[in-house]
Enzyme design. Structure first.
Site, PDB file in Angstrom:
ATOM      1  N   ASP A 284       0.830  -1.209   0.000  1.00  0.00           N
ATOM      2  CA  ASP A 284       0.000   0.000   0.000  1.00  0.00           C
ATOM      3  C   ASP A 284       0.863   1.256   0.000  1.00  0.00           C
ATOM      4  OD1 ASP A 284       0.889  -0.124   2.608  1.00  0.00           O
ATOM      5  OD2 ASP A 284      -1.101  -0.202   3.524  1.00  0.00           O
ATOM      6  N   SER A 285       2.180   1.074   0.106  1.00  0.00           N
ATOM      7  CA  SER A 285       3.115   2.185  -0.090  1.00  0.00           C
ATOM      8  C   SER A 285       3.000   2.770  -1.490  1.00  0.00           C
ATOM      9  CB  SER A 285       4.551   1.717   0.162  1.00  0.00           C
ATOM     10  OG  SER A 285       4.826   0.518  -0.552  1.00  0.00           O
TER      11      SER A 285
ATOM     12  N   ASP B 298      -0.782  -6.268  -0.221  1.00  0.00           N
ATOM     13  CA  ASP B 298      -1.313  -5.644   0.993  1.00  0.00           C
ATOM     14  C   ASP B 298      -2.828  -5.512   0.911  1.00  0.00           C
ATOM     15  OD1 ASP B 298       0.804  -5.183   2.717  1.00  0.00           O
ATOM     16  OD2 ASP B 298       1.262  -3.207   1.914  1.00  0.00           O
TER      17      ASP B 298
ATOM     18  N   LYS C 297      -1.164  -9.594   2.763  1.00  0.00           N
ATOM     19  CA  LYS C 297      -0.515  -9.136   3.994  1.00  0.00           C
ATOM     20  C   LYS C 297      -1.451  -8.202   4.734  1.00  0.00           C
ATOM     21  CE  LYS C 297       2.982  -6.100   3.992  1.00  0.00           C
ATOM     22  NZ  LYS C 297       2.473  -5.003   4.888  1.00  0.00           N
TER      23      LYS C 297
ATOM     24  N   GLU D 178      -1.783  -5.873   8.556  1.00  0.00           N
ATOM     25  CA  GLU D 178      -1.057  -5.315   9.691  1.00  0.00           C
ATOM     26  C   GLU D 178      -1.765  -5.649  10.997  1.00  0.00           C
ATOM     27  OE1 GLU D 178      -0.408  -1.160   9.130  1.00  0.00           O
ATOM     28  OE2 GLU D 178       0.593  -1.418   7.189  1.00  0.00           O
TER      29      GLU D 178
ATOM     30  N   GLU E 180       8.779  -4.268  11.236  1.00  0.00           N
ATOM     31  CA  GLU E 180       9.163  -2.941  10.753  1.00  0.00           C
ATOM     32  C   GLU E 180       9.579  -2.024  11.894  1.00  0.00           C
ATOM     33  OE1 GLU E 180       7.659   0.778   7.937  1.00  0.00           O
ATOM     34  OE2 GLU E 180       6.505  -1.088   7.993  1.00  0.00           O
TER      35      GLU E 180
END
EC number: 2.1.2.11
Length: 269
Positions: free
Chosen positions: A50-51, A89, A119, A121, A187
């Protein structure tokens, strides 16, 4: 070429790499051209992160990118990546409301993109969600430590796991593993703590700003190869200066168009 020895990398190869001590290389990718290059280079996993909200779409945070946008990018990557395992993501707002929402989002990603995993979070608080997705037959990579989708709650991009935070990080790591994730991103975590997490887990750890003791490393490619000409996090090592090279090339093109030097006889029919 170092890394995992496989014609097509699957989650079982990630487990094998963990077991035999083979380091795992991961880069972000958001389009077919970079995916093809990174795949040929031997990168083991490609993360459609999502970056992309920041480095592709120019937005300030990752929070605004949508599932539709992620799917478009992921389709391009999976078309080009013949060897690397592709992870996508799940963006903010597509899995937090309910476990059912999370499963539906993950199913859509897998069905529409051809990716190998998703993925999400979060640690202890997301363990049951990870389990539901895994039970639906979808591999999940976890993500703990600093989680960008929660940056406002965390007070910005700050190192996680220091002091008493180490116990929480360990609890998160074990919860993600117990929920069935095949790997977990760590991270912005102190190297010593990341190494301890890695030693305690049976699943692969992928570090970003987490020292050299993890099972693998991931970087945003625009940072790693100097395409992003702005300020970079401390954990980034630049392997090229593509941004400066592109700037000079674009200037040369503009100059030659302006002077009439391009196109010449060779480029003309």
């Amino acid at each position: 070429m170092s890394g995992i020895d496989a014609k097509k990398i699957r989650t079982r190869h990630i487990h094998e790499a963990k077991a035999n001590g083979t380091k795992i290389s991961v880069l972000t990718s958001y389009d077919a051209m970079t995916a093809a290059i990174f795949d040929e280079a031997g990168i083991d996993m490609l993360l459609v992160g999502d970056s992309a909200a920041n480095v592709v779409l120019g937005r300030e945070t990752t929070l605004s990118i949508t599932l539709d946008e992620m799917i478009v990018l992921a389709k391009a990557v999976t078309i080009a990546a013949k060897r690397a395992l592709v992870i996508v993501d799940l963006p903010f707002g597509t899995y937090e409301v309910s476990e059912q929402q999370a499963v539906e989002s993950a199913v859509r990603v897998m069905r529409e993109t051809g990716a190998a995993a998703v993925k999400i979070e979060g640690g202890v608080e997301m363990a049951s969600t990870i389990r539901r997705i895994v039970d639906a037959g979808i591999p999940v990579c976890g993500h703990i430590g600093f989680t960008p989708q929660s940056e406002h709650a965390l007070g910005g991009p700050v190192v996680q796991g220091r002091g008493s935070g180490a116990d929480k990080l360990l609890a998160d790591a074990h919860a993600v593993q117990a929920a069935g994730a095949f790997a977990v991103v760590l991270e912005m975590v102190p190297a010593e703590i990341a190494t301890e997490v890695t030693n305690q887990l049976d699943i692969a750890t992928i570090g970003i700003g987490a020292g050299n003791g993890t099972d693998g490393q991931v970087l945003v490619w625009q940072d790693a190869f100097g395409f992003n000409r702005g300020r970079k996090p401390r954990f980034v090592r630049e392997y090229a200066t593509l941004g400066d090279q592109l700037l000079e090339a674009a200037r040369a093109y503009a100059d030659e168009v302006g002077s009439g030097a391009f196109p010449g006889e060779v480029e003309s029919y």
